[in-house]
Design a protein around this motif. Structure first.
Motif, PDB file in Angstrom:
ATOM      1  N   PRO A  66       0.832  -1.209   0.000  1.00  0.00           N
ATOM      2  CA  PRO A  66       0.000   0.000   0.000  1.00  0.00           C
ATOM      3  C   PRO A  66       0.864   1.255   0.000  1.00  0.00           C
ATOM      4  CG  PRO A  66       0.082  -0.940   2.194  1.00  0.00           C
ATOM      5  CD  PRO A  66       0.839  -1.881   1.303  1.00  0.00           C
ATOM      6  N   PHE A  67       0.487   2.233  -0.833  1.00  0.00           N
ATOM      7  CA  PHE A  67       1.275   3.450  -0.972  1.00  0.00           C
ATOM      8  C   PHE A  67       0.990   4.414   0.174  1.00  0.00           C
ATOM      9  CE2 PHE A  67       0.964   1.892  -5.367  1.00  0.00           C
ATOM     10  CZ  PHE A  67       2.313   1.847  -5.679  1.00  0.00           C
ATOM     11  N   HIS A  68       2.047   5.014   0.710  1.00  0.00           N
ATOM     12  CA  HIS A  68       1.927   6.000   1.783  1.00  0.00           C
ATOM     13  C   HIS A  68       2.035   7.380   1.153  1.00  0.00           C
ATOM     14  CE1 HIS A  68       2.488   2.649   4.512  1.00  0.00           C
ATOM     15  NE2 HIS A  68       3.542   2.299   3.789  1.00  0.00           N
ATOM     16  N   ILE A  69       0.971   8.180   1.268  1.00  0.00           N
ATOM     17  CA  ILE A  69       0.923   9.466   0.576  1.00  0.00           C
ATOM     18  C   ILE A  69       0.822  10.609   1.584  1.00  0.00           C
ATOM     19  CG2 ILE A  69      -0.344  10.844  -1.110  1.00  0.00           C
ATOM     20  CD1 ILE A  69      -1.258   8.079  -2.277  1.00  0.00           C
ATOM     21  N   LEU A  70       1.826  11.489   1.566  1.00  0.00           N
ATOM     22  CA  LEU A  70       1.820  12.688   2.415  1.00  0.00           C
ATOM     23  C   LEU A  70       1.029  13.773   1.699  1.00  0.00           C
ATOM     24  CD1 LEU A  70       5.450  13.197   3.749  1.00  0.00           C
ATOM     25  CD2 LEU A  70       3.402  12.920   5.092  1.00  0.00           C
ATOM     26  N   ILE A  71       0.015  14.313   2.373  1.00  0.00           N
ATOM     27  CA  ILE A  71      -0.868  15.279   1.717  1.00  0.00           C
ATOM     28  C   ILE A  71      -0.572  16.694   2.185  1.00  0.00           C
ATOM     29  CG2 ILE A  71      -3.278  15.970   1.454  1.00  0.00           C
ATOM     30  CD1 ILE A  71      -4.028  13.080   1.553  1.00  0.00           C
ATOM     31  N   ASP A  72      -0.549  17.634   1.236  1.00  0.00           N
ATOM     32  CA  ASP A  72      -0.327  19.046   1.523  1.00  0.00           C
ATOM     33  C   ASP A  72      -1.680  19.764   1.590  1.00  0.00           C
ATOM     34  OD1 ASP A  72       1.114  21.352   1.947  1.00  0.00           O
ATOM     35  OD2 ASP A  72       1.302  21.814  -0.184  1.00  0.00           O
ATOM     36  N   THR A  73      -1.686  20.952   2.186  1.00  0.00           N
ATOM     37  CA  THR A  73      -2.925  21.723   2.377  1.00  0.00           C
ATOM     38  C   THR A  73      -3.625  22.021   1.062  1.00  0.00           C
ATOM     39  OG1 THR A  73      -1.694  22.828   4.134  1.00  0.00           O
ATOM     40  CG2 THR A  73      -3.830  23.742   3.574  1.00  0.00           C
ATOM     41  N   ASN A  74      -2.872  22.556   0.091  1.00  0.00           N
ATOM     42  CA  ASN A  74      -3.517  22.981  -1.163  1.00  0.00           C
ATOM     43  C   ASN A  74      -4.021  21.797  -1.986  1.00  0.00           C
ATOM     44  OD1 ASN A  74      -1.147  22.001  -2.219  1.00  0.00           O
ATOM     45  ND2 ASN A  74      -0.258  24.036  -2.494  1.00  0.00           N
ATOM     46  N   CYS A 160       0.002  20.567  -4.922  1.00  0.00           N
ATOM     47  CA  CYS A 160      -0.198  21.344  -6.147  1.00  0.00           C
ATOM     48  C   CYS A 160       0.637  22.621  -6.107  1.00  0.00           C
ATOM     49  CB  CYS A 160      -1.669  21.703  -6.308  1.00  0.00           C
ATOM     50  SG  CYS A 160      -2.708  20.263  -6.545  1.00  0.00           S
ATOM     51  N   ASP A 161       1.463  22.767  -5.077  1.00  0.00           N
ATOM     52  CA  ASP A 161       2.284  23.955  -4.874  1.00  0.00           C
ATOM     53  C   ASP A 161       3.550  23.868  -5.724  1.00  0.00           C
ATOM     54  OD1 ASP A 161       3.476  26.211  -3.927  1.00  0.00           O
ATOM     55  OD2 ASP A 161       3.896  25.437  -1.916  1.00  0.00           O
ATOM     56  N   LYS A 162       3.785  24.865  -6.587  1.00  0.00           N
ATOM     57  CA  LYS A 162       4.928  24.834  -7.511  1.00  0.00           C
ATOM     58  C   LYS A 162       6.261  24.854  -6.766  1.00  0.00           C
ATOM     59  CE  LYS A 162       2.843  26.867 -11.608  1.00  0.00           C
ATOM     60  NZ  LYS A 162       2.784  28.030 -12.494  1.00  0.00           N
ATOM     61  N   VAL A 174      11.652  10.391  -4.918  1.00  0.00           N
ATOM     62  CA  VAL A 174      10.382  10.752  -4.275  1.00  0.00           C
ATOM     63  C   VAL A 174       9.373  11.166  -5.343  1.00  0.00           C
ATOM     64  CG1 VAL A 174       9.239  12.257  -2.613  1.00  0.00           C
ATOM     65  CG2 VAL A 174      11.580  11.516  -2.204  1.00  0.00           C
ATOM     66  N   PRO A 175       8.326  10.371  -5.569  1.00  0.00           N
ATOM     67  CA  PRO A 175       7.303  10.733  -6.558  1.00  0.00           C
ATOM     68  C   PRO A 175       6.399  11.862  -6.047  1.00  0.00           C
ATOM     69  CG  PRO A 175       7.276   8.388  -6.069  1.00  0.00           C
ATOM     70  CD  PRO A 175       8.118   9.042  -5.038  1.00  0.00           C
ATOM     71  N   ILE A 176       5.820  12.605  -6.974  1.00  0.00           N
ATOM     72  CA  ILE A 176       4.929  13.712  -6.635  1.00  0.00           C
ATOM     73  C   ILE A 176       3.569  13.448  -7.274  1.00  0.00           C
ATOM     74  CG2 ILE A 176       4.571  16.204  -6.814  1.00  0.00           C
ATOM     75  CD1 ILE A 176       7.639  16.399  -7.293  1.00  0.00           C
ATOM     76  N   MET A 177       2.503  13.547  -6.460  1.00  0.00           N
ATOM     77  CA  MET A 177       1.145  13.415  -6.979  1.00  0.00           C
ATOM     78  C   MET A 177       0.539  14.817  -7.046  1.00  0.00           C
ATOM     79  SD  MET A 177      -2.031  11.219  -5.444  1.00  0.00           S
ATOM     80  CE  MET A 177      -1.450   9.609  -5.879  1.00  0.00           C
ATOM     81  N   PHE A 178      -0.131  15.116  -8.145  1.00  0.00           N
ATOM     82  CA  PHE A 178      -0.751  16.439  -8.298  1.00  0.00           C
ATOM     83  C   PHE A 178      -2.002  16.327  -9.150  1.00  0.00           C
ATOM     84  CE2 PHE A 178       2.328  15.782 -11.609  1.00  0.00           C
ATOM     85  CZ  PHE A 178       1.739  16.276 -12.748  1.00  0.00           C
ATOM     86  N   LEU A 179      -2.745  17.421  -9.215  1.00  0.00           N
ATOM     87  CA  LEU A 179      -3.984  17.454  -9.981  1.00  0.00           C
ATOM     88  C   LEU A 179      -3.743  18.069 -11.352  1.00  0.00           C
ATOM     89  CD1 LEU A 179      -6.331  18.358  -7.193  1.00  0.00           C
ATOM     90  CD2 LEU A 179      -7.278  17.417  -9.240  1.00  0.00           C
ATOM     91  N   SER A 180      -4.220  17.414 -12.405  1.00  0.00           N
ATOM     92  CA  SER A 180      -4.209  18.031 -13.725  1.00  0.00           C
ATOM     93  C   SER A 180      -5.378  17.471 -14.521  1.00  0.00           C
ATOM     94  CB  SER A 180      -2.884  17.762 -14.450  1.00  0.00           C
ATOM     95  OG  SER A 180      -2.834  16.447 -14.912  1.00  0.00           O
ATOM     96  N   GLN A 181      -6.109  18.351 -15.177  1.00  0.00           N
ATOM     97  CA  GLN A 181      -7.284  18.015 -15.998  1.00  0.00           C
ATOM     98  C   GLN A 181      -8.308  17.179 -15.212  1.00  0.00           C
ATOM     99  OE1 GLN A 181      -5.458  16.125 -19.354  1.00  0.00           O
ATOM    100  NE2 GLN A 181      -4.621  18.045 -20.130  1.00  0.00           N
ATOM    101  N   HIS A 182      -8.613  17.650 -13.996  1.00  0.00           N
ATOM    102  CA  HIS A 182      -9.640  17.052 -13.119  1.00  0.00           C
ATOM    103  C   HIS A 182      -9.364  15.591 -12.768  1.00  0.00           C
ATOM    104  CE1 HIS A 182     -11.999  20.667 -13.569  1.00  0.00           C
ATOM    105  NE2 HIS A 182     -11.852  20.589 -14.878  1.00  0.00           N
ATOM    106  N   ARG A 183      -8.091  15.225 -12.682  1.00  0.00           N
ATOM    107  CA  ARG A 183      -7.737  13.884 -12.208  1.00  0.00           C
ATOM    108  C   ARG A 183      -6.348  13.916 -11.585  1.00  0.00           C
ATOM    109  NH1 ARG A 183      -6.533   9.972 -17.235  1.00  0.00           N
ATOM    110  NH2 ARG A 183      -5.530   8.877 -15.539  1.00  0.00           N
ATOM    111  N   TYR A 184      -6.065  12.941 -10.748  1.00  0.00           N
ATOM    112  CA  TYR A 184      -4.758  12.875 -10.100  1.00  0.00           C
ATOM    113  C   TYR A 184      -3.747  12.273 -11.065  1.00  0.00           C
ATOM    114  CZ  TYR A 184      -7.008  13.693  -5.555  1.00  0.00           C
ATOM    115  OH  TYR A 184      -7.705  14.228  -4.507  1.00  0.00           O
ATOM    116  N   THR A 185      -2.570  12.866 -11.074  1.00  0.00           N
ATOM    117  CA  THR A 185      -1.480  12.373 -11.913  1.00  0.00           C
ATOM    118  C   THR A 185      -0.255  12.213 -11.031  1.00  0.00           C
ATOM    119  OG1 THR A 185      -2.382  13.840 -13.588  1.00  0.00           O
ATOM    120  CG2 THR A 185      -0.314  12.780 -14.109  1.00  0.00           C
TER     121      THR A 185
END
Length: 197
Positions: A66-74, A160-162, A174-185
């Protein structure tokens, strides 16, 4: 004709002559700095930062379901704006079980934002989201996330913070998850886990 008023200059420093100036007497002059001669037979020591044992070249062996994902505020705020379910969208992106983690700093940041972000706070307080206690001073979430990721390479950072993305890209594995075109990438995920392109 009246004279123009001169305004007083604030914080104007008196110019001082440097101790190396030729106008100063020899006894008051600063002694010349002697450079240490390099010994050609002496060994030169250079310190390189120790790379993580989790990395096999650029491939991170600690990542896996199972993937452990650290989530940011934005990331949470953008998910709400796009009307996306955080857990479901993460699973759709990674095709595996995901455990979202929220640090105390991120919680503090959301609480500071006020009643406008009460929905985000409600989502984060859900028991599906794991809480990570912070032992450092201050509540700046970006520094907290970067520190955690450099110490433990088992996390995926969701943001989603640049600026934060730019800082995390400098940390290998370290992989980065972000939002693009109304889906997670996901970015920089090893191909072995079947990460979506």
């Amino acid at each position: 004709m009246p004279r123009a008023k001169r305004t007083k200059k604030f914080a104007a420093m008196k110019r001082m002559i440097s101790l190396n100036d030729p106008r100063i007497k020899d006894k008051d002059r600063e002694p010349p700095k002697k450079k240490k001669k390099e010994d050609p037979s002496e060994m030169k020591i250079t310190e390189a930062p120790q790379s993580s044992s989790a990395l096999f070249f650029q491939y991170n062996t600690q990542l896996g379901p199972p993937f452990h994902i650290l989530i940011d505020t934005n990331f949470i705020n953008f998910s709400i704006k796009n009307k996306m379910d955080v857990m479901q969208s993460m699973m759709d992106c990674l095709y595996a079980k995901c455990i979202p983690y929220v640090t105390d700093c991120v919680m503090g940041e959301l609480e500071k934002l006020g009643s406008k972000y009460s929905l985000a706070l409600k989502i984060v307080r859900d028991p599906k989201f794991e809480r990570l206690p912070c032992l450092h001073k201050g509540t700046y979430a970006d520094d907290c996330l970067v520190d955690r990721v450099t110490q433990h390479k088992c996390y995926i950072v969701a943001t989603c913070d640049k600026d934060l993305k730019r800082r995390i890209r400098q940390i290998p594995g370290v992989p980065i998850m972000f939002l693009s075109q109304h889906r997670y990438t996901i970015e920089r995920m090893p191909d072995a886990y079947g990460a979506p392109k």
